[in-house]
Enzyme design. Structure first.
Site, PDB file in Angstrom:
ATOM      1  N   ASP A  85      43.428  43.342  31.233  1.00  0.00           N
ATOM      2  CA  ASP A  85      44.667  43.824  30.625  1.00  0.00           C
ATOM      3  C   ASP A  85      45.902  43.141  31.175  1.00  0.00           C
ATOM      4  O   ASP A  85      46.889  42.968  30.458  1.00  0.00           O
ATOM      5  CB  ASP A  85      44.812  45.330  30.828  1.00  0.00           C
ATOM      6  CG  ASP A  85      43.856  46.122  29.953  1.00  0.00           C
ATOM      7  OD1 ASP A  85      43.301  45.540  29.001  1.00  0.00           O
ATOM      8  OD2 ASP A  85      43.655  47.318  30.217  1.00  0.00           O
TER       9      ASP A  85
ATOM     10  N   GLU B  31      37.790  48.620  38.922  1.00  0.00           N
ATOM     11  CA  GLU B  31      36.856  49.402  38.130  1.00  0.00           C
ATOM     12  C   GLU B  31      35.514  49.483  38.847  1.00  0.00           C
ATOM     13  O   GLU B  31      35.109  48.537  39.528  1.00  0.00           O
ATOM     14  CB  GLU B  31      36.660  48.751  36.753  1.00  0.00           C
ATOM     15  CG  GLU B  31      37.946  48.673  35.966  1.00  0.00           C
ATOM     16  CD  GLU B  31      37.824  47.894  34.664  1.00  0.00           C
ATOM     17  OE1 GLU B  31      38.729  48.037  33.824  1.00  0.00           O
ATOM     18  OE2 GLU B  31      36.842  47.144  34.493  1.00  0.00           O
TER      19      GLU B  31
END
Length: 401
Positions: free
Chosen positions: A170, A154
């Site tokens: 996640d 990210e």
């Protein structure tokens, strides 16, 4: 984008610039002058995985200048997503051929708040709804990406610089590290596992009683694909809903007769909130004795997701208190230290009831840093690199050992 991703990184540039600015002002040092961050910067992707699979790269996110969602090609050119449908329609093929084992590929990153996905052996399946892009959700057994080996990083690139992190919020999957090359030519890196760390994380989950090994997903041929986060472990039934109950109950009992002091801002040591449990509710007061927010006793989902009963709005009171509580529950420091956050990593994960997923991941990181839950940045234990004048971003696909 997923909620945890938006909450943590979409405003990362602004939040971190504020923190860094506060530090510079406090020391009386002016920020260094440098040229404006260019419209795109190079991203060098090196394949050190030793795998023979074809690698596919995707650069997806929100164009900061317009707020539009879309994808960037290898040259960093932005392409907005077309309108989606209901049921979802196939997204345009945004894949970029990645490097072969032992090779590197350089693409361009635009000013995005986004994700760089990479997959091995097979392209990812992306679809569009009327609300935008559908991200992979491999906790769902019918997700078309369930049996694909992939992962993502990210980042936010804006006029204040680059923020780039590795993430296990996640899932823990295909190993990689991230880096940023600074103006002096040095490269800051994070997210790299210790030698043998990939297998050590998986074996650590397998050996942990209580269902933690059930987080691991494999293909029919036995290939390990990933370990789901504990939140998704709850949603899929891999972990029992009661997995944290004993610790939660002990915390709530302790603070019926003791005070939990939260100092949520490292640069504002005088801002403190004081928590006590009464009638099953933890109420926080400020230094004047006024109640500023309260929390019902959380369950495991609220803790693992840092949501629901531990919701953390983007404000200056409840959100900072909630993220501090969330980190304390994950790291099991709330019983041993009534002053939070506890920044000493030696104190983390010592209780038998803890986030063992986060524990084993952090234990196998070369620098001890990871994003194993949404607020792992409390106390700066996250795997993040930043530079205000980045010359190059770096992602290295690491070996599976």
């Amino acid at each position: 984008m997923r909620k945890t991703f938006r909450r943590r990184l979409a405003a990362a540039g602004m939040a971190l610039a504020t923190v860094l600015g506060g530090t510079l002002l406090a020391t009386g040092t002016a920020p260094p002058a440098h040229a404006a961050v260019p419209a795109t910067i190079p991203l060098k992707i090196t394949n050190s995985s030793a795998r023979g699979d074809q690698v596919y790269i995707y650069n997806l996110g929100t164009e900061l200048s317009s707020g539009r969602q879309g994808w960037a090609d290898a040259n960093g050119t932005f392409h907005p997503w077309p309108a989606g449908g209901n049921p979802p329609t196939p997204a345009p093929d945004a894949s970029i051929p990645g490097p072969a084992a032992g090779q590197s590929t350089t693409i361009r990153m635009p000013k995005f708040s986004g994700r760089v996905y990479f997959s091995y052996g097979q392209k990812l399946v992306f679809k569009l709804t009327t609300g935008g892009l559908v991200q992979p959700a491999v906790q769902n057994p019918s997700d078309p990406n369930r049996n694909i080996l992939f992962n993502w990083s990210e980042y936010t690139l804006n006029d204040s610089g680059l923020w780039l992190n590795s993430t296990q919020v996640d899932m823990f999957s295909a190993p990689y590290s991230v880096g940023v090359q600074r103006p002096d030519g040095s490269t800051a890196t994070t997210g790299k596992l210790r030698a043998g760390g990939y297998n050590a994380v998986l074996n650590g989950l397998r050996s942990q009683s209580g269902g933690w090994g059930n987080l691991i997903q494999t293909r029919a041929d036995g290939t390990v694909l990933r370990a789901l986060s504990p939140l998704y472990g709850l949603e899929t039934g891999a972990l029992p809903a009661s997995v944290l109950d004993d610790y939660i109950n002990r915390v709530w009992q302790k603070y019926t007769s003791a005070t939990l002091t939260v100092t949520p801002f490292a640069d504002q040591p005088g801002t403190k909130y004081f928590g006590r449990v009464s009638g099953g509710v933890m109420r926080f007061t400020n230094s004047a004795g006024a109640v500023v927010t309260q929390f019902e006793k959380p369950d495991a989902s609220s803790i693992f997701g840092c949501h629901r009963k531990l919701d953390a709005p983007n404000d200056q009171v409840r959100g900072p208190i909630s993220r501090t509580l969330c980190a304390g529950f994950h790291r099991s420091t709330l019983l041993v230290n009534p002053n939070q956050p506890d920044a000493n990593a030696d104190n983390f994960y010592r209780d038998g009831v803890t986030n063992h997923y986060a524990r084993v991941i952090h234990s196998q990181m070369s620098d001890g840093k990871a994003y194993a839950f949404a607020f792992d940045d409390v106390g700066h234990h996250e795997s993040l690199v930043h530079d205000g004048d980045p010359r190059q971003a770096v992602i290295t696909l690491e070996p599976f050992n």
